[in-house]
Motif scaffolding. Structure first.
Motif, mmCIF file in Angstrom:
data_model
loop_
_atom_site.group_PDB
_atom_site.id
_atom_site.type_symbol
_atom_site.label_atom_id
_atom_site.label_comp_id
_atom_site.label_asym_id
_atom_site.label_seq_id
_atom_site.Cartn_x
_atom_site.Cartn_y
_atom_site.Cartn_z
ATOM 1 N N ASN A 175 -13.073 -0.174 -11.987
ATOM 2 C CA ASN A 175 -14.493 0.548 -11.811
ATOM 3 C C ASN A 175 -15.557 -0.599 -13.099
ATOM 4 O O ASN A 175 -15.684 0.165 -14.130
ATOM 5 C CB ASN A 175 -14.787 1.921 -12.138
ATOM 6 N N PRO A 176 -15.838 -0.765 -12.250
ATOM 7 C CA PRO A 176 -16.616 -1.573 -11.112
ATOM 8 C C PRO A 176 -16.522 -2.597 -10.368
ATOM 9 O O PRO A 176 -16.880 -3.072 -9.222
ATOM 10 C CB PRO A 176 -18.297 -1.656 -11.373
ATOM 11 N N THR A 177 -15.231 -3.138 -10.672
ATOM 12 C CA THR A 177 -14.312 -4.632 -9.711
ATOM 13 C C THR A 177 -13.813 -4.678 -9.049
ATOM 14 O O THR A 177 -13.318 -5.343 -8.452
ATOM 15 C CB THR A 177 -14.543 -5.712 -10.507
ATOM 16 N N GLY A 178 -12.888 -3.613 -9.223
ATOM 17 C CA GLY A 178 -11.596 -3.273 -8.532
ATOM 18 C C GLY A 178 -10.803 -4.496 -9.064
ATOM 19 O O GLY A 178 -9.300 -4.013 -8.416
ATOM 20 N N ALA A 179 -11.088 -4.733 -10.213
ATOM 21 C CA ALA A 179 -9.434 -6.361 -10.411
ATOM 22 C C ALA A 179 -8.899 -5.576 -11.360
ATOM 23 O O ALA A 179 -8.890 -4.456 -12.293
ATOM 24 C CB ALA A 179 -11.041 -7.521 -11.692
ATOM 25 N N GLY A 180 -7.700 -5.310 -11.316
ATOM 26 C CA GLY A 180 -6.162 -5.715 -11.263
ATOM 27 C C GLY A 180 -5.569 -6.774 -12.429
ATOM 28 O O GLY A 180 -5.270 -7.768 -11.970
ATOM 29 N N TYR A 181 -5.059 -5.907 -13.647
ATOM 30 C CA TYR A 181 -4.415 -6.796 -13.908
ATOM 31 C C TYR A 181 -2.810 -7.209 -14.038
ATOM 32 O O TYR A 181 -2.055 -5.977 -13.953
ATOM 33 C CB TYR A 181 -4.627 -6.723 -15.974
ATOM 34 N N THR A 182 -2.674 -8.464 -13.652
ATOM 35 C CA THR A 182 -1.018 -9.040 -13.034
ATOM 36 C C THR A 182 -0.260 -7.740 -14.662
ATOM 37 O O THR A 182 -0.960 -7.630 -15.624
ATOM 38 C CB THR A 182 -0.799 -9.940 -13.031
ATOM 39 N N ARG A 183 1.371 -8.084 -14.711
ATOM 40 C CA ARG A 183 2.349 -7.431 -15.691
ATOM 41 C C ARG A 183 1.905 -8.633 -16.515
ATOM 42 O O ARG A 183 1.664 -8.621 -17.528
ATOM 43 C CB ARG A 183 3.447 -7.421 -15.254
ATOM 44 N N ASP A 184 1.686 -10.662 -16.385
ATOM 45 C CA ASP A 184 1.629 -11.239 -17.732
ATOM 46 C C ASP A 184 0.614 -11.143 -17.537
ATOM 47 O O ASP A 184 0.361 -11.765 -18.823
ATOM 48 C CB ASP A 184 1.907 -12.622 -15.748
ATOM 49 N N GLU A 185 -0.703 -11.344 -16.999
ATOM 50 C CA GLU A 185 -1.912 -10.807 -17.643
ATOM 51 C C GLU A 185 -1.586 -10.026 -18.793
ATOM 52 O O GLU A 185 -2.552 -9.581 -20.027
ATOM 53 C CB GLU A 185 -3.101 -10.638 -16.666
ATOM 54 N N LEU A 186 -1.924 -8.646 -18.377
ATOM 55 C CA LEU A 186 -1.485 -7.588 -19.082
ATOM 56 C C LEU A 186 -0.751 -7.594 -20.731
ATOM 57 O O LEU A 186 -1.001 -7.718 -21.922
ATOM 58 C CB LEU A 186 -1.495 -5.956 -18.905
#
Length: 400
Positions: A175-186
């Motif tokens: 919140n606010p973008t809805g962006a989600g991190y993939t497992r590799d990004e995290l």
């Protein structure tokens, strides 16, 4: 001697609540207003959860409870973390509060001292920096712009951490973008955190179940087990279970911080609403069958809004991985003039003019720490969303 605390000068009221209030005022005046400012599902709490709340009332479960939650709910939280996130916690490691916001606030109040820094990626939920300030800490805001999909890079995180950094606040989907991190990004972010053993991680996983397409949710302590002992994994029933007004949030982490949070809560609100706690037990332990159809409904709404906004001149709207928000750029509208002669110099100018001239209430990007953007909550029906997008398009086409 001033009567009000000097602390108040460090914080501001919530802009999302302010925009929602203004839209309600215009509606009360008889104006045709579409409110897309509030982050709240438009469907009702599932029947089995409501029934559990009614049953609690009828059974007389309306008394005080332990300050941070009934044992049954703490056990349900532990079972949820084990089942869905592969994380093992004991009830002594769980805190339950009056909403997810109180969980975060309690943790910050229990741990921050003057000079302590908290790294917060921007765009951020509006309350993060102000809660840090209320707790006496210093928010360190790090921009994660549209060019990186609104996701913080490992290099930017590493550069923001100092010997004063105590917390890193992590929110995915955002919140606010809805962006989600993939497992590799995290994993790339947790690799950075492993280099800085003084930094704790505070997750905000409130939108865990609202993810789309082939995106798979994961949380930091799940991705990097070595962070388990310095991670507070926070969540709640508000969004996925349509229980915003029930006010139940929860977190799990090391016993020392849970005990400290309990002390804060015992001297402020004490226990969350007893009836809501029993309803939350059913939410976590009961059927989860409604989650998939609700998720599909939100995905259709997302696609409708993204397509509609990208048809507006001057607006670019990325496709988010989750939550129920989009965060379009209005870079192409800056410097233009409305039909009433107002110049669009900022995203706040854009949103105020949009509300006054077209009757669509959204929240300006500066409130979330990154401009020029605005946030749309698409937690409403498709006909209303289509109408709103058409109004926004007409407004943008009218700018000169």
């Amino acid at each position: 001697m001033p009567f009000l605390s000097a602390t108040l000068a460090r914080v501001k009221p919530s802009p999302t609540i302010a925009m929602n209030t203004r839209s309600q005022e215009l509606k009360a005046e008889g104006k045709d207003v579409i409110g897309l400012a509030a982050g709240e599902p438009d469907f009702d709490t599932p029947d089995n959860i409501k029934a559990a709340g009614v049953a609690a009332i009828e059974a007389g479960k309306t008394k005080y409870t332990a300050p941070d939650g009934i044992p049954e709910l703490k056990k349900a939280v532990c079972a949820k973390f084990a089942r869905e996130n592969g994380l093992s916690y004991e009830p002594s490691q769980v805190s339950v509060s009056s909403g997810g916001k109180q969980i975060l606030y309690n943790a910050l109040m229990a741990t921050l001292n003057p000079g302590d820094e908290v790294v917060i990626p921007a765009p951020y939920w509006v309350s993060y920096p102000d809660m840090v300030l209320l707790a006496g800490g210093t928010p360190v805001v790090v921009e994660a712009g549209i060019e990186t999909g609104f996701k913080l890079t490992p290099e930017a995180l590493d550069a923001a951490i100092t010997d004063k950094t105590k917390w890193f606040i992590f929110n995915s989907p955002s919140n606010p973008t809805g962006a989600g991190y993939t497992r590799d990004e995290l994993k790339a972010l947790t690799d950075v955190l492993m280099k800085h053993p003084q930094v704790w991680v505070m997750t905000d996983d409130m939108y865990e179940h609202l993810v789309f397409d082939d995106f798979t949710f994961c949380t930091p302590a799940e991705v990097e087990p070595a962070l388990y002992d310095r991670t507070l994994t926070c969540n709640g029933v508000s969004k996925a279970y349509a229980m915003t007004g029930w006010r139940i949030g929860y977190a799990a982490g090391p016993v020392e911080i849970i005990n400290a949070m309990r002390k804060i809560q015992s001297q402020s609100t004490t226990n969350p609403c007893t009836i809501s706690q029993w309803a939350a037990v059913e939410a976590l332990n009961g059927t989860q069958d409604f989650l998939a159809p609700n998720r599909a409904l939100f995905q259709r709404r997302r696609d409708l809004v993204v397509e509609g906004l990208n048809a507006c001149p001057g607006i670019t709207c990325p496709v988010p991985e989750g939550a129920f928000y989009v965060y379009p750029s209005i870079a192409g509208c800056i410097g233009k003039t409305t039909t009433s002669g107002k110049t669009i110099a900022t995203d706040e100018d854009f949103c105020l003019a949009l509300l006054e001239e077209s009757g669509v209430a959204v929240v300006f990007g500066a409130a979330f720490g990154l401009s020029p953007h605005f946030r749309v909550s698409y937690a409403t029906d498709e006909a209303t969303l289509a109408d709103a997008c058409a109004r926004i398009r007409s407004f943008c086409e009218s700018l000169t």
